[in-house]
Design an enzyme around this catalytic site. Structure first.
Site, mmCIF file in Angstrom:
data_model
loop_
_atom_site.group_PDB
_atom_site.id
_atom_site.type_symbol
_atom_site.label_atom_id
_atom_site.label_comp_id
_atom_site.label_asym_id
_atom_site.label_seq_id
_atom_site.Cartn_x
_atom_site.Cartn_y
_atom_site.Cartn_z
ATOM 1 C CG ASP A 10 -2.015 1.010 1.169
ATOM 2 O OD1 ASP A 10 -2.076 1.750 0.178
ATOM 3 O OD2 ASP A 10 -2.824 1.067 2.116
ATOM 4 C CG ASP A 106 -2.936 3.798 -3.763
ATOM 5 O OD1 ASP A 106 -3.899 3.061 -4.029
ATOM 6 O OD2 ASP A 106 -2.894 4.514 -2.750
ATOM 7 C CD GLU A 107 -5.402 -0.802 -1.953
ATOM 8 O OE1 GLU A 107 -5.201 -1.631 -1.037
ATOM 9 O OE2 GLU A 107 -6.329 0.025 -1.933
#
Length: 410
Positions: A10, A106-107
């Site tokens: 993350d 983003d993860e």
């Protein structure tokens, strides 16, 4: 049975971190990304940890953020820059294994079970975190666990730049004491409903009566109860990235037709299905695409990109209808499809709202959340509009298929 080792990566304050990497002068300062940087318009998309320390939060009106943090540096979103950073991030993850599942810009998850023969997964997490920092200048937090749910919960436990191991034997001491609102999969808007049942912590949910949970929360409640006890059988699926890129539906009409009213009605149904999937996936779109397949199998696709993120059916329908009216040649149609693309996680979406619109948008969002919860619990047919109730039920239903295959092939 082979033990699984799953990492959840993350990125910390991703948009703000990308901006600081692009302009190092911003490092260490309170910055925020806003849909409109004017004081009386727009809301905060995300902010740096320095800004969060001053009380700046996602979805907060810009004027309020500036009152809390007068030195706040406001920047407009640069999605091309963020997409480029995201690609570089996932390239690093895939250099270790093909079993990488992006879940947002983003993860993502990694199945590193095979790494057990080479060393401790904590060492791998340290190396990945170090590379993301040194090669991309981007901080991250990583969770290590035997399944996806626990890995996700673990990555949230230490931010920024944390690495956390969450084993099943640690669930009672590390997971169960957490407030119910911190459990992945439980939205802030349903927290009070859980608390009314005296479910205040994840441990309370883990020990709750299964029939009571199903009565109030349906099948999704049962899934959450199992996760609270550390059970999650979902595999890391690299192919899910294709689902993330676009969300669409198509329908083959029961017979070829050039009846504009019937065609627009089908478009309306497709738009509603697309909107429901966007809601379930918690994503927004920056583009709408229309596909028309004529009676002779000629196929055209037309699309429109927009500046504001889309999720509501009225906005999607308006664009789809204009595309149809501008590009339909009047001939009979056998298949129609609607797709949304340029998908972004709704937590990063922004909408330029003035102060008078903001309250009404919040009310509409809460109503839509309630409708989607009822649909999830009781099925898609829990709501039917008056036109559907009064129309002839004997008309054969069109066959609905996934639009994605057609979208990619034509």
């Amino acid at each position: 049975m082979k033990h699984k080792v799953i990492l959840h990566i993350d990125m910390n304050s991703f948009y703000a971190s990308v901006e600081m990497s692009y302009d190092p002068k911003l490092r260490g300062k309170p910055i925020a990304i806003a849909g409109n940087v004017e004081k009386r318009k727009g809301i905060i998309v995300t902010s740096s940890y320095e800004a969060r320390a001053k009380g700046v939060q996602t979805a907060m009106p810009v004027w309020k953020a500036l009152n809390l943090c007068p030195k706040l540096i406001l920047l407009p979103p640069n999605f091309e820059r963020y997409k480029s950073a995201s690609k570089a991030m996932f390239d690093i993850l895939r250099s270790y294994t093909d079993l990488v599942e992006p879940v947002s810009i983003d993860e993502g998850y990694m199945d590193v079970s095979d790494y057990l023969s080479k060393g401790h997964p904590y060492q791998l997490a340290e190396e990945i975190q170090r590379r993301l920092q040194s090669e991309l200048d981007l901080p991250s937090s990583i969770g290590i666990a035997p399944n996806k749910f626990l890995a996700k919960m673990a990555s949230d436990m230490k931010k920024p730049l944390g690495i956390t191991i969450l084993r099943k034997r640690d669930i009672e001491s590390k997971l169960w004491p957490l407030p119910i609102e911190e459990m992945h999969g439980i939205g802030k808007r349903t927290t009070e409903k859980w608390k009314k049942l005296q479910i205040n912590t994840i441990g309370d949910l883990a020990k709750a009566n299964e029939r009571t949970i199903e009565l109030h929360f349906g099948i999704n409640g049962i899934r959450l109860l199992k996760k609270a006890n550390g059970h999650d059988e979902r595999p890391v699926d690299p192919n899910s990235i294709h689902e993330f890129k676009s969300v669409g539906h198509s329908t083959t009409l029961p017979f070829d037709t050039n009846n504009e009213g019937k065609i627009l009605k089908e478009i309306g149904k497709l738009v509603q299905m697309v909107q429901q999937r966007l809601k379930r996936k918690k994503v927004c779109a920056f583009g709408v695409q229309l596909m028309i397949r004529y009676h002779d199998w000629r196929t055209i696709t037309r699309s429109k990109k927009i500046e504001e993120p889309l999720q509501e059916d009225a906005a999607i329908y308006s664009i789809a209808m204009k595309l149809f009216k501008d590009h339909w040649n009047g001939e009979s149609i056998r298949l129609i499809g609607i797709s949304t693309y340029d998908i972004v996680d709704q937590k990063y979406a922004y909408k330029q709202l003035d102060l008078f619109e903001y309250e009404s948008e919040e009310k509409k969002y809460r109503l839509n959340e309630t409708v989607e919860q009822l649909r999830e619990k009781f099925g898609e047919k829990v709501f039917r509009n008056l036109q559907e109730i009064t129309e002839d039920e004997s008309t054969p239903s069109p066959i609905r298929t996934s639009f994605q295959r057609d979208f990619l092939e034509h």
